[in-house]
Design a protein around this motif. Structure first.
Motif, PDB file in Angstrom:
ATOM      1  N   ILE A   1      34.361  29.021   7.308  1.00 60.13           N
ATOM      2  CA  ILE A   1      33.919  27.976   6.382  1.00 60.13           C
ATOM      3  C   ILE A   1      32.498  27.557   6.725  1.00 60.13           C
ATOM      4  CG2 ILE A   1      34.945  26.044   7.691  1.00 60.13           C
ATOM      5  CD1 ILE A   1      35.885  25.139   4.704  1.00 60.13           C
ATOM      6  N   ASP A   2      31.644  27.516   5.727  1.00 56.57           N
ATOM      7  CA  ASP A   2      30.229  27.180   5.918  1.00 56.57           C
ATOM      8  C   ASP A   2      29.588  28.059   7.002  1.00 56.57           C
ATOM      9  OD1 ASP A   2      30.825  25.258   4.049  1.00 56.57           O
ATOM     10  OD2 ASP A   2      30.771  23.561   5.435  1.00 56.57           O
TER      11      ASP A   2
ATOM     12  N   PRO B   1      51.066  27.112   1.103  1.00 53.69           N
ATOM     13  CA  PRO B   1      51.025  27.004  -0.364  1.00 53.69           C
ATOM     14  C   PRO B   1      50.999  28.390  -1.016  1.00 53.69           C
ATOM     15  CG  PRO B   1      48.850  26.572   0.550  1.00 53.69           C
ATOM     16  CD  PRO B   1      49.775  26.738   1.720  1.00 53.69           C
TER      17      PRO B   1
ATOM     18  N   HIS C   1      49.489  29.089  -4.816  1.00 51.71           N
ATOM     19  CA  HIS C   1      48.942  29.372  -6.153  1.00 51.71           C
ATOM     20  C   HIS C   1      47.736  30.311  -6.193  1.00 51.71           C
ATOM     21  CE1 HIS C   1      45.730  25.992  -6.727  1.00 51.71           C
ATOM     22  NE2 HIS C   1      45.775  26.364  -5.470  1.00 51.71           N
ATOM     23  N   HIS C   2      47.105  30.584  -5.042  1.00 49.95           N
ATOM     24  CA  HIS C   2      46.023  31.587  -5.036  1.00 49.95           C
ATOM     25  C   HIS C   2      46.545  33.015  -4.856  1.00 49.95           C
ATOM     26  CE1 HIS C   2      42.992  28.527  -5.176  1.00 49.95           C
ATOM     27  NE2 HIS C   2      43.374  27.979  -4.036  1.00 49.95           N
TER      28      HIS C   2
ATOM     29  N   GLY D   1      43.064  32.153  -0.056  1.00 46.93           N
ATOM     30  CA  GLY D   1      43.032  30.689  -0.171  1.00 46.93           C
ATOM     31  C   GLY D   1      44.219  29.990   0.451  1.00 46.93           C
ATOM     32  N   TYR D   2      44.616  30.421   1.642  1.00 49.13           N
ATOM     33  CA  TYR D   2      45.741  29.867   2.424  1.00 49.13           C
ATOM     34  C   TYR D   2      47.099  30.269   1.850  1.00 49.13           C
ATOM     35  CZ  TYR D   2      41.862  26.489   3.206  1.00 49.13           C
ATOM     36  OH  TYR D   2      40.634  25.889   3.423  1.00 49.13           O
ATOM     37  N   CYS D   3      47.129  31.144   0.833  1.00 50.62           N
ATOM     38  CA  CYS D   3      48.364  31.463   0.106  1.00 50.62           C
ATOM     39  C   CYS D   3      48.742  32.938   0.294  1.00 50.62           C
ATOM     40  CB  CYS D   3      48.170  31.200  -1.386  1.00 50.62           C
ATOM     41  SG  CYS D   3      47.694  29.507  -1.786  1.00 50.62           S
TER      42      CYS D   3
ATOM     43  N   ASP E   1      46.366  21.153  -8.548  1.00 49.12           N
ATOM     44  CA  ASP E   1      45.594  21.361  -7.322  1.00 49.12           C
ATOM     45  C   ASP E   1      44.104  21.365  -7.689  1.00 49.12           C
ATOM     46  OD1 ASP E   1      46.033  22.698  -4.311  1.00 49.12           O
ATOM     47  OD2 ASP E   1      44.161  23.333  -5.284  1.00 49.12           O
TER      48      ASP E   1
ATOM     49  N   HIS F   1      41.820  23.291  -6.734  1.00 43.71           N
ATOM     50  CA  HIS F   1      41.293  24.649  -6.925  1.00 43.71           C
ATOM     51  C   HIS F   1      42.046  25.354  -8.049  1.00 43.71           C
ATOM     52  CE1 HIS F   1      40.681  23.582  -2.612  1.00 43.71           C
ATOM     53  NE2 HIS F   1      39.465  24.039  -2.872  1.00 43.71           N
TER      54      HIS F   1
ATOM     55  N   TYR G   1      35.217  27.136  -5.377  1.00 47.39           N
ATOM     56  CA  TYR G   1      36.228  28.135  -5.077  1.00 47.39           C
ATOM     57  C   TYR G   1      37.368  28.010  -6.084  1.00 47.39           C
ATOM     58  CZ  TYR G   1      39.805  30.640  -2.473  1.00 47.39           C
ATOM     59  OH  TYR G   1      40.774  31.514  -2.123  1.00 47.39           O
TER      60      TYR G   1
ATOM     61  N   ASP H   1      44.484  17.796  -3.206  1.00 46.76           N
ATOM     62  CA  ASP H   1      43.115  17.941  -2.705  1.00 46.76           C
ATOM     63  C   ASP H   1      42.084  17.439  -3.714  1.00 46.76           C
ATOM     64  OD1 ASP H   1      43.957  20.125  -4.207  1.00 46.76           O
ATOM     65  OD2 ASP H   1      43.404  21.639  -2.727  1.00 46.76           O
TER      66      ASP H   1
ATOM     67  N   ILE I   1      37.441  19.303   1.927  1.00 46.77           N
ATOM     68  CA  ILE I   1      36.832  20.518   1.348  1.00 46.77           C
ATOM     69  C   ILE I   1      36.666  20.426  -0.165  1.00 46.77           C
ATOM     70  CG2 ILE I   1      37.643  22.034   3.212  1.00 46.77           C
ATOM     71  CD1 ILE I   1      39.768  23.116   1.249  1.00 46.77           C
TER      72      ILE I   1
ATOM     73  N   GLY J   1      47.925  22.410  -2.232  1.00 46.68           N
ATOM     74  CA  GLY J   1      46.921  21.991  -1.267  1.00 46.68           C
ATOM     75  C   GLY J   1      46.863  20.485  -1.030  1.00 46.68           C
TER      76      GLY J   1
ATOM     77  N   TYR K   1      44.135  18.286   1.991  1.00 46.99           N
ATOM     78  CA  TYR K   1      43.687  18.493   3.370  1.00 46.99           C
ATOM     79  C   TYR K   1      43.237  17.203   4.062  1.00 46.99           C
ATOM     80  CZ  TYR K   1      44.362  22.879   1.263  1.00 46.99           C
ATOM     81  OH  TYR K   1      44.970  23.888   0.567  1.00 46.99           O
TER      82      TYR K   1
END
Ligand code: SP5
Ligand code: ZN
Length: 342
Positions: free
Chosen positions: A19-20, A157, A159-160, A168-170, A196, A198, A226, A285, A292, A322, A324
């Protein structure tokens, strides 16, 4: 409202995400689900139940078998290569690279099946992912048995994640698996409302050519947020699915007044579709303190969000996505559920 929850989510605890430009501790962490569960119990939302076991078949109604096999075996392949830290991809097939050949090496496989570097695989990831999907399926079954609503406290999660990729954590698309299960158990039309922050690219992709599932999503404008490569308003579905996908991208800084207008429009689309069941991809989120994200909703706004969704008068499965800002994630998520019930 019944909540479905499994402690197995703790088996998935990635060390770091990109990230970044830095490897930083994962925002998607076990304490998220712990905080939501604590709030469910603190307000006395209702009984908390463990998931039932539905096996692999409902997962394969949504996901590609090769992809699922990859998820099941990725940690073993990674550790067999002598590595003990989290598995992460490092190369992706962009334009004109071949995707008709699936690599054999774990580094190639990770890139082939991942859309980004937000999906670390650890020793316990598959078990957590598996149980998260079972949590969603248990929720779907509760609706089928006549419950007005249920809360699938999924983690990780979903949905991505699409038919054949994670991101995307999915890893598995919990909401989509629940939708398909509702369809297979007799619901003729199922709507997804994705709130969500995103865009739910995975869910959109899975149902894009279908007219039995309406997907409506409110999210940060992909021009500046994103997942960047999907989520525009001109994505309306294709083939038989044309007219059954609705995106409501909103700018950074969006506050409740503007959000509510998009929510009303999305709810109107759901109402016109007259679904037998509604699955809400519940990410919080959109919260003003989210580390984020760039919307500016406050905790009381989530009560109003729940009221709007409850006003649809549809059997509703909430699936956790999501969120965070860990301190407030429980308050915000459960506010939606309490608003729904009010
Ligand atoms: C389920 C879910 O909410 N997944 C979100 C995945 C987001 N991953 C990319 C995050 C990029 C954040 N960029 C803003 C950095 C602020 N310093
Ligand atoms: Zn999100």
């Amino acid at each position: 409202m019944l909540t479905i929850y499994s402690d197995s989510h703790r088996l998935h605890h990635g060390q770091a995400e990109l990230i970044d430009g830095e490897m930083r501790p994962c925002f998607e962490m076990p304490s998220r689900a712990d905080m939501v569960l604590a709030r469910v119990q603190a307000v006395g939302l209702g009984e908390v139940r463990p998931p039932q076991a539905f096996g692999l078949e409902p997962v394969l109604r949504v996901h590609d078998a090769g992809f699922v096999q990859f998820l099941q075996s990725a940690w073993q392949r990674w550790s067999a290569a002598g590595r003990s830290h989290d598995a992460l991809p490092l190369v992706w097939p962009v334009r004109r690279l071949r995707t008709d050949r699936i690599p054999q090496d774990i580094d190639g496989l990770l890139g082939y099946y991942a859309m980004d570097a937000g999906v670390p695989i650890t020793a316990g990831t598959w078990e957590a992912v598996w149980q998260s999907a079972q949590v969603a399926m248990t929720g779907a079954q509760l609706l089928q048995q006549g419950e007005r609503a249920a809360f699938a406290l999924c983690r990780p999660p979903g949905h991505h994640a699409a038919r054949d990729y994670m991101g995307g954590y999915c890893y598995l698309n919990n909401a989509a698996i629940a939708v398909q299960m509702l369809r297979d158990q007799g619901a003729e039309r199922v709507a997804v409302l994705d709130v969500d922050y995103h865009h739910g690219n995975g869910t959109q992709d899975i149902f894009y050519r279908r007219n039995d599932v309406l997907v409506a999503s409110i999210h940060g404008d992909p021009r500046v947020e994103y997942p960047y490569f999907l989520g525009y308003a001109d994505e309306i579905g294709a083939g038989e699915g044309e007219g059954y996908n609705a995106n409501f991208p909103l700018p950074h800084g969006t506050v409740w007044a503007a959000y509510q207008q998009a929510l009303q429009a999305a709810c109107e689309r759901v109402r016109q579709f007259a679904p037998d069941a509604l699955v809400v991809s519940l990410g919080v989120d959109t919260y003003q303190e989210d580390p984020i994200s760039q919307f500016k909703l406050s905790s009381p706004d989530y009560l109003r969000m729940g009221e709007h969704i409850g006003g649809l008068g549809c059997p509703t499965l909430f699936v956790m996505e999501g969120g965070y800002a860990v301190e407030e994630i429980g308050i915000n998520a459960v506010n939606v559920l309490q608003g729904f019930e009010s």
